[in-house]
Design a protein around this motif. Structure first.
Motif, mmCIF file in Angstrom:
data_model
loop_
_atom_site.group_PDB
_atom_site.id
_atom_site.type_symbol
_atom_site.label_atom_id
_atom_site.label_comp_id
_atom_site.label_asym_id
_atom_site.label_seq_id
_atom_site.Cartn_x
_atom_site.Cartn_y
_atom_site.Cartn_z
ATOM 1 N N ASN A 167 0.839 -1.208 0.000
ATOM 2 C CA ASN A 167 0.000 0.000 0.000
ATOM 3 C C ASN A 167 0.869 1.252 0.000
ATOM 4 O OD1 ASN A 167 -2.349 -1.544 0.104
ATOM 5 N ND2 ASN A 167 -2.535 -1.417 2.314
ATOM 6 N N ILE A 168 1.848 1.257 0.892
ATOM 7 C CA ILE A 168 2.752 2.406 1.006
ATOM 8 C C ILE A 168 3.600 2.540 -0.251
ATOM 9 C CG2 ILE A 168 4.704 3.360 2.305
ATOM 10 C CD1 ILE A 168 3.499 1.891 4.785
ATOM 11 N N MET A 169 4.035 1.400 -0.790
ATOM 12 C CA MET A 169 4.861 1.416 -2.008
ATOM 13 C C MET A 169 4.123 2.065 -3.158
ATOM 14 S SD MET A 169 7.994 0.253 -2.887
ATOM 15 C CE MET A 169 8.177 1.966 -3.377
ATOM 16 N N ALA A 170 2.855 1.702 -3.327
ATOM 17 C CA ALA A 170 2.049 2.267 -4.414
ATOM 18 C C ALA A 170 1.885 3.774 -4.247
ATOM 19 C CB ALA A 170 0.685 1.588 -4.460
ATOM 20 N N GLU A 171 1.638 4.214 -3.030
ATOM 21 C CA GLU A 171 1.473 5.649 -2.782
ATOM 22 C C GLU A 171 2.761 6.408 -3.051
ATOM 23 O OE1 GLU A 171 -0.709 7.103 0.379
ATOM 24 O OE2 GLU A 171 -2.272 5.588 0.276
ATOM 25 N N LEU A 189 -1.167 -3.515 -7.648
ATOM 26 C CA LEU A 189 -2.599 -3.802 -7.471
ATOM 27 C C LEU A 189 -2.925 -5.163 -6.846
ATOM 28 C CD1 LEU A 189 -4.615 -2.307 -10.476
ATOM 29 C CD2 LEU A 189 -5.243 -2.252 -8.048
ATOM 30 N N PRO A 190 -2.268 -6.249 -7.253
ATOM 31 C CA PRO A 190 -2.617 -7.560 -6.672
ATOM 32 C C PRO A 190 -2.423 -7.634 -5.153
ATOM 33 C CG PRO A 190 -1.302 -7.827 -8.655
ATOM 34 C CD PRO A 190 -1.250 -6.377 -8.306
ATOM 35 N N ASP A 194 -6.042 -1.453 0.646
ATOM 36 C CA ASP A 194 -6.765 -0.209 0.899
ATOM 37 C C ASP A 194 -7.732 0.055 -0.261
ATOM 38 O OD1 ASP A 194 -6.965 2.915 0.428
ATOM 39 O OD2 ASP A 194 -6.471 2.628 2.542
ATOM 40 N N LYS A 195 -9.052 0.129 0.053
ATOM 41 C CA LYS A 195 -10.065 0.232 -1.003
ATOM 42 C C LYS A 195 -9.936 1.514 -1.824
ATOM 43 C CE LYS A 195 -15.018 -0.139 -1.879
ATOM 44 N NZ LYS A 195 -14.980 0.914 -2.908
ATOM 45 N N LYS A 196 -9.740 2.659 -1.168
ATOM 46 C CA LYS A 196 -9.628 3.929 -1.887
ATOM 47 C C LYS A 196 -8.416 3.925 -2.815
ATOM 48 C CE LYS A 196 -11.992 6.954 1.411
ATOM 49 N NZ LYS A 196 -11.848 8.140 2.313
ATOM 50 N N LEU A 197 -7.323 3.408 -2.304
ATOM 51 C CA LEU A 197 -6.115 3.333 -3.119
ATOM 52 C C LEU A 197 -6.317 2.376 -4.284
ATOM 53 C CD1 LEU A 197 -3.139 4.002 -3.637
ATOM 54 C CD2 LEU A 197 -2.523 2.228 -1.990
ATOM 55 N N ARG A 198 -6.974 1.269 -4.020
ATOM 56 C CA ARG A 198 -7.234 0.288 -5.076
ATOM 57 C C ARG A 198 -8.089 0.891 -6.185
ATOM 58 N NH1 ARG A 198 -6.572 -4.949 -5.601
ATOM 59 N NH2 ARG A 198 -7.920 -6.103 -7.020
ATOM 60 N N ASP A 199 -9.151 1.620 -5.809
ATOM 61 C CA ASP A 199 -10.026 2.259 -6.800
ATOM 62 C C ASP A 199 -9.243 3.274 -7.636
ATOM 63 O OD1 ASP A 199 -12.135 0.778 -5.863
ATOM 64 O OD2 ASP A 199 -12.959 2.377 -4.604
ATOM 65 N N LYS A 200 -8.355 4.021 -6.984
ATOM 66 C CA LYS A 200 -7.536 5.003 -7.694
ATOM 67 C C LYS A 200 -6.615 4.303 -8.696
ATOM 68 C CE LYS A 200 -5.522 8.166 -5.161
ATOM 69 N NZ LYS A 200 -4.504 8.831 -4.294
ATOM 70 N N LEU A 201 -5.996 3.213 -8.271
ATOM 71 C CA LEU A 201 -5.074 2.490 -9.141
ATOM 72 C C LEU A 201 -5.801 1.835 -10.315
ATOM 73 C CD1 LEU A 201 -2.707 0.802 -6.517
ATOM 74 C CD2 LEU A 201 -2.219 2.782 -7.972
ATOM 75 N N LEU A 202 -7.035 1.415 -10.098
ATOM 76 C CA LEU A 202 -7.826 0.821 -11.188
ATOM 77 C C LEU A 202 -8.120 1.855 -12.271
ATOM 78 C CD1 LEU A 202 -10.285 -1.448 -9.168
ATOM 79 C CD2 LEU A 202 -8.521 -2.203 -10.789
ATOM 80 N N ILE A 203 -8.338 3.090 -11.852
ATOM 81 C CA ILE A 203 -8.541 4.186 -12.829
ATOM 82 C C ILE A 203 -7.276 4.395 -13.651
ATOM 83 C CG2 ILE A 203 -8.936 6.666 -13.068
ATOM 84 C CD1 ILE A 203 -10.706 6.488 -10.553
#
Length: 210
Positions: A167-171, A189-190, A194-203
């Motif tokens: 999670n931290i790595m993605a941010e 992503l896999p 964190d749901k908010k972060l996941r939704d952002k990454l999906l975009i």
């Protein structure tokens, strides 16, 4: 011959007794310093100096820095205290700059102080989770994003199984100046919980897939 031997044995025994006595004194002094340092740490972080007497934890200010320096002079291995001071500085600095209650110069000084204590914490114990978190926070606070990315990549490599690390790595990737920052973040992503972060990454993934 026997008299000489017994005399030599007595001298050796006396020397050994003296050595044990000196070691005992040194150990006693060291133990007292450790107890004093622990007392300062507990009072600083939890506001407790003795059972039933609570004054509140030390906040950012000269008293906090003085307490840290005093405890550190007695026992420099307490990474919990280092990371506590760093964490307080990071939180205070972020809040103050957001509320515009400090100048940019003051922000710079506080951010550097936070990084100093955070670095001290990870140098003392590079495997403590709280210390590692506050260190990357302090790096980001100082604008050292690429350094924070490189540091956290080493943490992920070390403990790949820890979802929180991803999670931290993605941010951090999203804050990075790297031209591959979005794709690197999406690759996490896999592992994202964190749901908010996941939704952002999906975009971002949809954008990259076009």
């Amino acid at each position: 011959m026997g008299t000489r031997s017994s005399k030599a044995d007595r001298i050796v025994r006396e020397i050994i007794v003296c050595l044990f006595f000196v070691i005992g004194i040194v150990g006693l002094v060291y133990s007292i310093k450790c107890v004093e340092a622990q007392h300062i740490y507990v009072k600083t972080k939890y506001g407790v100096s003795c059972p039933g007497f609570v004054t509140g934890p030390e906040k950012v200010g000269q008293n906090l820095f003085d307490s840290h320096d005093l405890a550190n002079s007695k026992y420099p291995h307490n990474y919990y205290l280092h990371s506590y001071v760093a964490k307080e500085l990071v939180s205070y600095t972020k809040e103050s700059i957001a509320n515009k209650t400090i100048t940019f110069e003051e922000f710079t000084i506080l951010a550097r102080k936070a990084l100093f204590y955070a670095r001290l914490a990870v140098q003392t114990n590079p495997y403590d989770d709280e210390s590692r978190l506050v260190y990357q926070d302090a790096l980001v606070l100082n604008g050292k994003i690429d350094e924070a990315v490189a540091y956290w990549e080493s943490i992920v490599d070390l403990e790949y199984w820890n979802k929180r690390h991803h999670n931290i790595m993605a941010e951090l990737y999203l804050m990075s100046s790297s031209p591959d920052s979005y794709s690197l973040a999406v690759n996490e992503l896999p592992h994202i919980t964190d749901k908010k972060l996941r939704d952002k990454l999906l975009i971002y993934k949809k954008m990259l897939d076009k």
